[in-house]
Design an enzyme around this catalytic site. Structure first.
Site, PDB file in Angstrom:
ATOM      1  N   ASP A  98      -8.713  15.865  -4.863  1.00  0.00           N
ATOM      2  CA  ASP A  98      -9.412  16.048  -3.583  1.00  0.00           C
ATOM      3  C   ASP A  98      -9.527  17.548  -3.263  1.00  0.00           C
ATOM      4  OD1 ASP A  98      -7.900  13.401  -3.530  1.00  0.00           O
ATOM      5  OD2 ASP A  98      -9.107  13.145  -1.721  1.00  0.00           O
TER       6      ASP A  98
ATOM      7  N   ASP B  44      -6.797   4.088  -8.704  1.00  0.00           N
ATOM      8  CA  ASP B  44      -5.545   3.332  -8.608  1.00  0.00           C
ATOM      9  C   ASP B  44      -5.591   1.870  -9.077  1.00  0.00           C
ATOM     10  OD1 ASP B  44      -5.252   5.726  -7.284  1.00  0.00           O
ATOM     11  OD2 ASP B  44      -4.559   4.875  -5.405  1.00  0.00           O
TER      12      ASP B  44
ATOM     13  N   GLU C 259     -14.557   7.129   2.613  1.00  0.00           N
ATOM     14  CA  GLU C 259     -13.956   7.263   1.289  1.00  0.00           C
ATOM     15  C   GLU C 259     -14.828   6.510   0.267  1.00  0.00           C
ATOM     16  OE1 GLU C 259     -10.128   5.444   1.484  1.00  0.00           O
ATOM     17  OE2 GLU C 259      -9.363   6.441  -0.318  1.00  0.00           O
TER      18      GLU C 259
END
Ligand code: DGY
Length: 438
Positions: free
Chosen positions: A35, A174, A411
């Site tokens: 990020d 993830d 996101e």
């Protein structure tokens, strides 16, 4: 567009703690490695000095091994789990810094993109700003080399040209179906209890990984702690060991970019040579996983000794770094644009979802199992421009800007409705927009 850029800049200011921009105000109140790199790339269009400060903060947390950890914890922030008390790297890992506190795993090496943007923007400014960028590059060159060398050695001990991950979090993706099979082998043992914070921030738990997944994530952290996060000892204890093609493709691209930067700025020939060699090795490594006809790449599960073919973004790794013969490259580009992916008739925009909409594993609202991630689109668009495909790059950019025009800077997004999901005001979404519009 000017208004959207202004809102993106305003968002980054709101998430700015001074020397670090939190990844998101509530869900991610710390600095995440990849990020931060994207944020720095976006910040460079506003202020080269501020972009440099962002990378300096991240690099101040680099481990003595060369690893850039995936989280640098903001000293006073609360509300995120697992925090520094759970990772305990300062106490357990000989190579971790005492301050700032960090996690004990890594994330994809997109940092050279930020360095490139810092140099690009500084060229358009006056002499003072150019000086800031040059000084930064000279001062951090050895650290960037250490980072790349650590990846090429500690994370590719057999020199296959493929990066080994010991935790799905290291991929950044993830809970992608890419890791489902590998996680089946992870059987959590006894460990301290914990309370998840993420699901109380994101109201709908269906947009986040499950509790069973979290148990495994946390168990892997315990396994790492048991050997003090020692690179040499991890292979003997970790229940999750995969070769990640997407990570490896980004690394190949980053090595090539850093080699060009090094050459342009009179860095040691030996460094440039080494970077070129890694770029070549990893490009071939990624290509070696590609299907003989479709060109689709796949990850590899080192514990099961099995390839992991999935209908996920991993397939397109060779489009990022090159290395395929022309027919397969064209086939893979057609797959990316065709009706199984960006061109699926039910999608609102021609953007790559995180999992193919025709896959059985596709879940359009669930984190890395389906939603469109603007930042991933940005990475593809960046890579396509570098590969000499400006039209493809521009199309992704235009479509993504339409997706995020609502100004929420989420996101991720639901691919059919464009619904904003996960965290709002996500820094890297705003940074990607700024880079596109700046
Ligand atoms: C999270 O907490 O969801 C992160 O992705 C882990 O790094």
């Amino acid at each position: 567009p000017t208004q959207l850029a202004a809102r993106a800049a305003y968002l980054l200011k709101g998430n700015d703690l001074g020397a670090m921009t939190t990844a998101a105000p509530k869900l991610y109140p710390h600095m995440w490695s990849w990020d931060a790199a994207i944020v720095a790339a976006g910040l460079a269009s506003l202020s080269v000095e501020r972009a440099v400060r962002e990378l300096d903060t991240l690099l101040s947390a680099q481990w003595s091994t060369g690893m850039i950890p995936h989280i640098v914890f903001a000293p006073a922030a609360t509300g995120y789990f697992p925090g520094p008390e759970r990772w305990e790297t300062a106490r357990l890992a000989a190579s971790a810094p005492k301050k700032p506190e960090t996690s004990g795993i890594t994330q994809p090496p997109v940092h050279v993109i930020a360095v490139q943007r810092i140099l690009d923007h500084s060229r358009r400014r006056g002499k003072t700003v150019r000086g800031v960028a040059e000084e930064f590059l000279n001062r951090r060159w050895p650290d960037l080399m250490r980072w790349h060398r650590w990846l090429a050695t500690a994370r590719d001990q057999g020199q296959h040209g493929l990066i080994t991950l010991y935790h799905g979090w290291e991929s950044g993706m993830d809970n992608s179906p890419r890791w489902d099979a590998a996680y089946e082998n992870v059987v959590p043992g006894r460990m301290p209890g914990y309370v998840r914070e993420d699901i109380s921030v994101v109201g709908d738990p269906g947009q986040r990984p499950t509790n069973a997944e979290y148990d495994r994530y946390l168990w892997l952290v315990e396994q790492m702690k048991s050997v003090g996060y020692d690179d040499e000892k991890l292979p003997a204890v970790m229940g999750f060991q995969v070769q990640d093609v997407f990570f490896s493709a980004i690394f190949a691209m980053a090595c090539e970019m850093l080699a060009y930067i090094g050459e342009d700025h009179a860095k040691p020939h030996a460094d440039v040579r080494e970077l070129r060699a890694w770029a070549e090795l990893f490009r071939s490594g990624v290509a070696s996983t590609a299907h003989h006809r479709s060109g689709a790449a796949s990850d590899f599960d080192l514990i099961a000794g099995q390839r992991i073919p999935t209908d996920t973004l991993a397939m397109f790794a060779p489009l990022i770094c090159g290395g395929l013969d022309r027919p397969r490259e064209m086939a893979l580009a057609r797959l990316f644009e065709g009706s199984r992916w960006c061109g699926h008739p039910d999608l609102l925009y021609a953007l790559p979802p995180s999992t193919s909409p025709v896959s059985k594993q596709y879940r359009p609202k669930e984190y890395w199992r389906g939603p469109v991630w603007p930042v991933i689109t940005w990475i593809f668009s960046f890579a396509f421009a570098r590969r000499g495909w400006p039209e493809r790059a521009a199309q992704l950019k235009d479509e993504a800007l339409r997706l995020v025009a609502d100004g929420k800077f989420a996101e991720y997004y639901e691919p059919h409705t464009g619904e904003a999901l996960g965290s709002m005001q996500q820094s890297w979404t705003a940074a990607a927009v700024l880079d596109w519009l700046g």
